[in-house]
Design an enzyme around this catalytic site. Sequence first.
Site, PDB file in Angstrom:
ATOM      1  N   ALA A   1     120.991 -29.088  54.013  1.00  0.00           N
ATOM      2  CA  ALA A   1     122.172 -29.883  53.637  1.00  0.00           C
ATOM      3  C   ALA A   1     122.058 -31.349  54.037  1.00  0.00           C
ATOM      4  O   ALA A   1     122.799 -32.183  53.529  1.00  0.00           O
ATOM      5  CB  ALA A   1     123.426 -29.264  54.259  1.00  0.00           C
TER       6      ALA A   1
ATOM      7  N   GLN B   1     117.501 -34.641  50.759  1.00  0.00           N
ATOM      8  CA  GLN B   1     117.793 -35.522  49.624  1.00  0.00           C
ATOM      9  C   GLN B   1     118.375 -34.777  48.419  1.00  0.00           C
ATOM     10  O   GLN B   1     119.256 -35.321  47.740  1.00  0.00           O
ATOM     11  CB  GLN B   1     116.613 -36.407  49.260  1.00  0.00           C
ATOM     12  CG  GLN B   1     115.259 -35.789  49.174  1.00  0.00           C
ATOM     13  CD  GLN B   1     114.393 -36.517  48.144  1.00  0.00           C
ATOM     14  OE1 GLN B   1     114.770 -37.557  47.625  1.00  0.00           O
ATOM     15  NE2 GLN B   1     113.241 -35.937  47.840  1.00  0.00           N
TER      16      GLN B   1
ATOM     17  N   ASP C   1     121.507 -26.737  58.242  1.00  0.00           N
ATOM     18  CA  ASP C   1     120.238 -27.457  58.423  1.00  0.00           C
ATOM     19  C   ASP C   1     119.697 -27.083  59.798  1.00  0.00           C
ATOM     20  O   ASP C   1     120.197 -26.145  60.446  1.00  0.00           O
ATOM     21  CB  ASP C   1     120.407 -28.975  58.208  1.00  0.00           C
ATOM     22  CG  ASP C   1     119.136 -29.594  57.610  1.00  0.00           C
ATOM     23  OD1 ASP C   1     118.107 -29.631  58.317  1.00  0.00           O
ATOM     24  OD2 ASP C   1     119.158 -30.007  56.441  1.00  0.00           O
TER      25      ASP C   1
ATOM     26  N   VAL D   1     115.706 -22.950  45.576  1.00  0.00           N
ATOM     27  CA  VAL D   1     115.208 -24.229  45.061  1.00  0.00           C
ATOM     28  C   VAL D   1     113.945 -24.640  45.830  1.00  0.00           C
ATOM     29  O   VAL D   1     112.997 -25.172  45.259  1.00  0.00           O
ATOM     30  CB  VAL D   1     116.299 -25.323  45.191  1.00  0.00           C
ATOM     31  CG1 VAL D   1     115.765 -26.690  44.778  1.00  0.00           C
ATOM     32  CG2 VAL D   1     117.528 -24.959  44.357  1.00  0.00           C
TER      33      VAL D   1
ATOM     34  N   ASP E   1     112.701 -27.622  34.991  1.00  0.00           N
ATOM     35  CA  ASP E   1     111.629 -27.653  33.990  1.00  0.00           C
ATOM     36  C   ASP E   1     112.221 -27.516  32.579  1.00  0.00           C
ATOM     37  O   ASP E   1     111.795 -28.187  31.644  1.00  0.00           O
ATOM     38  CB  ASP E   1     110.636 -26.513  34.262  1.00  0.00           C
ATOM     39  CG  ASP E   1     110.169 -26.525  35.703  1.00  0.00           C
ATOM     40  OD1 ASP E   1     109.482 -27.469  36.097  1.00  0.00           O
ATOM     41  OD2 ASP E   1     110.540 -25.591  36.456  1.00  0.00           O
TER      42      ASP E   1
ATOM     43  N   ARG F   1     113.749 -30.789  31.704  1.00  0.00           N
ATOM     44  CA  ARG F   1     112.698 -31.762  31.385  1.00  0.00           C
ATOM     45  C   ARG F   1     112.159 -31.518  29.973  1.00  0.00           C
ATOM     46  O   ARG F   1     111.969 -32.448  29.193  1.00  0.00           O
ATOM     47  CB  ARG F   1     111.545 -31.619  32.383  1.00  0.00           C
ATOM     48  CG  ARG F   1     111.869 -32.128  33.774  1.00  0.00           C
ATOM     49  CD  ARG F   1     110.859 -31.671  34.799  1.00  0.00           C
ATOM     50  NE  ARG F   1     111.052 -32.349  36.068  1.00  0.00           N
ATOM     51  CZ  ARG F   1     110.559 -31.947  37.225  1.00  0.00           C
ATOM     52  NH1 ARG F   1     109.813 -30.846  37.291  1.00  0.00           N
ATOM     53  NH2 ARG F   1     110.774 -32.629  38.328  1.00  0.00           N
TER      54      ARG F   1
ATOM     55  N   HIS G   1     107.353 -21.792  38.734  1.00  0.00           N
ATOM     56  CA  HIS G   1     107.707 -23.219  38.847  1.00  0.00           C
ATOM     57  C   HIS G   1     106.518 -23.916  39.512  1.00  0.00           C
ATOM     58  O   HIS G   1     106.520 -24.203  40.714  1.00  0.00           O
ATOM     59  CB  HIS G   1     108.986 -23.402  39.673  1.00  0.00           C
ATOM     60  CG  HIS G   1     109.289 -24.849  39.955  1.00  0.00           C
ATOM     61  ND1 HIS G   1     109.559 -25.764  38.963  1.00  0.00           N
ATOM     62  CD2 HIS G   1     109.328 -25.557  41.112  1.00  0.00           C
ATOM     63  CE1 HIS G   1     109.764 -26.962  39.500  1.00  0.00           C
ATOM     64  NE2 HIS G   1     109.616 -26.861  40.805  1.00  0.00           N
TER      65      HIS G   1
HETATM   66  N1  NAD Z   1     112.612 -25.676  42.145  1.00  0.00           N
HETATM   67  C1  NAD Z   1     112.657 -26.959  41.834  1.00  0.00           C
HETATM   68  O1  NAD Z   1     112.729 -27.323  40.651  1.00  0.00           O
HETATM   69  C2  NAD Z   1     112.628 -28.025  42.897  1.00  0.00           C
HETATM   70  C3  NAD Z   1     112.871 -29.365  42.539  1.00  0.00           C
HETATM   71  C4  NAD Z   1     112.825 -30.339  43.530  1.00  0.00           C
HETATM   72  C5  NAD Z   1     112.511 -30.012  44.851  1.00  0.00           C
HETATM   73  N2  NAD Z   1     112.284 -28.717  45.158  1.00  0.00           N
HETATM   74  C6  NAD Z   1     112.017 -28.316  46.552  1.00  0.00           C
HETATM   75  O2  NAD Z   1     113.252 -28.328  47.271  1.00  0.00           O
HETATM   76  C7  NAD Z   1     112.972 -28.442  48.662  1.00  0.00           C
HETATM   77  C8  NAD Z   1     113.873 -29.497  49.309  1.00  0.00           C
HETATM   78  O3  NAD Z   1     113.596 -30.768  48.775  1.00  0.00           O
HETATM   79  P1  NAD Z   1     114.288 -32.098  49.360  1.00  0.00           P
HETATM   80  O4  NAD Z   1     113.735 -33.210  48.559  1.00  0.00           O
HETATM   81  O5  NAD Z   1     115.749 -31.917  49.465  1.00  0.00           O
HETATM   82  O6  NAD Z   1     113.620 -32.137  50.807  1.00  0.00           O
HETATM   83  P2  NAD Z   1     114.115 -32.925  52.111  1.00  0.00           P
HETATM   84  O7  NAD Z   1     112.960 -32.954  53.044  1.00  0.00           O
HETATM   85  O8  NAD Z   1     114.794 -34.194  51.736  1.00  0.00           O
HETATM   86  O9  NAD Z   1     115.236 -31.957  52.676  1.00  0.00           O
HETATM   87  C9  NAD Z   1     114.945 -30.687  53.144  1.00  0.00           C
HETATM   88  C10 NAD Z   1     115.956 -30.355  54.209  1.00  0.00           C
HETATM   89  O10 NAD Z   1     115.755 -28.988  54.560  1.00  0.00           O
HETATM   90  C11 NAD Z   1     115.942 -28.911  55.962  1.00  0.00           C
HETATM   91  N3  NAD Z   1     115.373 -27.669  56.469  1.00  0.00           N
HETATM   92  C12 NAD Z   1     114.106 -27.408  56.823  1.00  0.00           C
HETATM   93  N4  NAD Z   1     113.988 -26.156  57.308  1.00  0.00           N
HETATM   94  C13 NAD Z   1     115.217 -25.613  57.236  1.00  0.00           C
HETATM   95  C14 NAD Z   1     115.745 -24.355  57.608  1.00  0.00           C
HETATM   96  N5  NAD Z   1     114.981 -23.404  58.136  1.00  0.00           N
HETATM   97  N6  NAD Z   1     117.057 -24.124  57.407  1.00  0.00           N
HETATM   98  C15 NAD Z   1     117.850 -25.084  56.884  1.00  0.00           C
HETATM   99  N7  NAD Z   1     117.407 -26.305  56.525  1.00  0.00           N
HETATM  100  C16 NAD Z   1     116.110 -26.563  56.707  1.00  0.00           C
HETATM  101  C17 NAD Z   1     115.309 -30.189  56.487  1.00  0.00           C
HETATM  102  O11 NAD Z   1     115.720 -30.469  57.823  1.00  0.00           O
HETATM  103  C18 NAD Z   1     115.809 -31.197  55.472  1.00  0.00           C
HETATM  104  O12 NAD Z   1     117.069 -31.734  55.853  1.00  0.00           O
HETATM  105  C19 NAD Z   1     111.464 -28.745  48.762  1.00  0.00           C
HETATM  106  O13 NAD Z   1     110.760 -27.555  49.058  1.00  0.00           O
HETATM  107  C20 NAD Z   1     111.125 -29.228  47.356  1.00  0.00           C
HETATM  108  O14 NAD Z   1     109.767 -29.043  47.062  1.00  0.00           O
HETATM  109  C21 NAD Z   1     112.326 -27.727  44.237  1.00  0.00           C
HETATM  110  O1  LMR Z   2     107.191 -31.073  42.175  1.00  0.00           O
HETATM  111  C1  LMR Z   2     107.690 -30.928  43.291  1.00  0.00           C
HETATM  112  O2  LMR Z   2     107.034 -30.707  44.312  1.00  0.00           O
HETATM  113  C2  LMR Z   2     109.186 -31.021  43.436  1.00  0.00           C
HETATM  114  C3  LMR Z   2     109.862 -30.188  42.416  1.00  0.00           C
HETATM  115  O3  LMR Z   2     109.422 -28.878  42.428  1.00  0.00           O
HETATM  116  C4  LMR Z   2     109.788 -30.777  41.029  1.00  0.00           C
HETATM  117  O4  LMR Z   2     109.466 -30.054  40.080  1.00  0.00           O
HETATM  118  O5  LMR Z   2     110.109 -31.967  40.872  1.00  0.00           O
END
Ligand code: NAD
Ligand code: LMR
Length: 337
Positions: free
Chosen positions: A12, A15, A42, A129, A159, A162, A187
């Site tokens: 939470a 980003q 978090d 996610v 995806d 996109r 993914h």
């Molecule tokens: N599926 C998709 O399409 C997709 C798209 C974008 C990003 N993502 C993934 O989403 C995830 C988060 O991305 P982000 O940019 O928000 O990252 P980020 O680093 O900005 O935020 C992640 C947050 O998770 C917290 N965190 C870590 N371990 C935790 C736990 N055990 N319990 C609770 N919180 C925890 C961190 O402290 C941080 O605040 C990444 O794995 C990224 O690759 C997936």
């Molecule tokens: O590509 C990444 O690592 C982040 C996310 O899964 C995305 O598709 O943008």
Amino acid sequence: MAEPIRVVVTGAAGQIAYSLLYMIARGEVFGKDQPIVLHLLDIPPMVGVLEGVVMELADCALPLLVEVVPTTDPAVGFKDVSAAFLVGAMPRKEGMERKDLLSANVKIFRTQGEALDKFAKKDVKVLVVGNPANTNALVCSSYAPSIPRENFSAMTRLDQNRATSQIAAKVGVPISAVSNIIIWGNHSSTQYPDAGQGKVTVNGATKSVVEAVNDTAYLQGSFVETVQKRGAAVIAARKMSSAMSAAKAACDHMHDWWNGTAPGQFVSMGVFSDGSYDSPKDVIFSFPVEIKNKQWKIVSGLTLSDFAKNKLSVTGKELQEEKDEALSVLDSSVSNL
Ligand SMILES: NC(=O)c1ccc[n+]([C@@H]2O[C@H](COP(=O)([O-])OP(=O)(O)OC[C@H]3O[C@@H](n4cnc5c(N)ncnc54)[C@H](O)[C@@H]3O)[C@@H](O)[C@H]2O)c1
Ligand SMILES: O=C(O)C[C@H](O)C(=O)O
């Protein structure tokens, strides 16, 4: 007004959550008449940032947001939740594949599966996610045996969005004119973005995307590659992974799960494979689904080309390999994978 529902967002302070929390609390997922109690989970080093997020949510003065529960304790975070957005995990950096995150992130999803099992509502809808999203969802479900496995899903909606956006630009129509673009499989860069079942409305007439685009080399070539590599392209440009678009996609995914899909329209979700379309069984594979009464159903009977079948086989193989790797990271004697 309905009774409030409890919704947890993990990661939470990160980003994606920064955009996602606002959209949920504005009513864009569960409806404009649904009050929400937001649980923000978090880890301890992020408590200070979390406090800032809580302040900002208060300062948004959102009428549907009845309470905010910031916590680092999964027992509190998952208590009585009806929906869970599992975002918290490490994101990849430039040059990494999403599966490079497996050993770091898979353990988070074991812990969270166990907490969901103990504390969440039994009909909780879980959207994973955090990457590698498909395999994390599989792990999470396997540690939550009291929750039906149909309630676990992984996000491939980004995806799909996109791919839909690429087709709309190619044909020169608004996004709303394009439907039924499918994401198959993982993914990851092996996913298969498939425009073969897509429909597009041009000047009031609905036709197939294949007919409207009329360029097989594009649909099998740069269209597929652009979508497969879009996450990496965003990382290369921003030096951080996609966040605004990921939050929007998470909202779209949960919105459609909660509210259903329109007749004849389907969306893509990573869900437990039943072996449909010769995919490996018991991995989380992205399929086209239709949703009614909060239950998804894989769209059956679609005709796939040999090109498409080959792509499905590649991404299915990767998911099987990720599952095997997850097993080796986790204690396989405990896991139900
Ligand atoms: N599926 C998709 O399409 C997709 C798209 C974008 C990003 N993502 C993934 O989403 C995830 C988060 O991305 P982000 O940019 O928000 O990252 P980020 O680093 O900005 O935020 C992640 C947050 O998770 C917290 N965190 C870590 N371990 C935790 C736990 N055990 N319990 C609770 N919180 C925890 C961190 O402290 C941080 O605040 C990444 O794995 C990224 O690759 C997936
Ligand atoms: O590509 C990444 O690592 C982040 C996310 O899964 C995305 O598709 O943008």
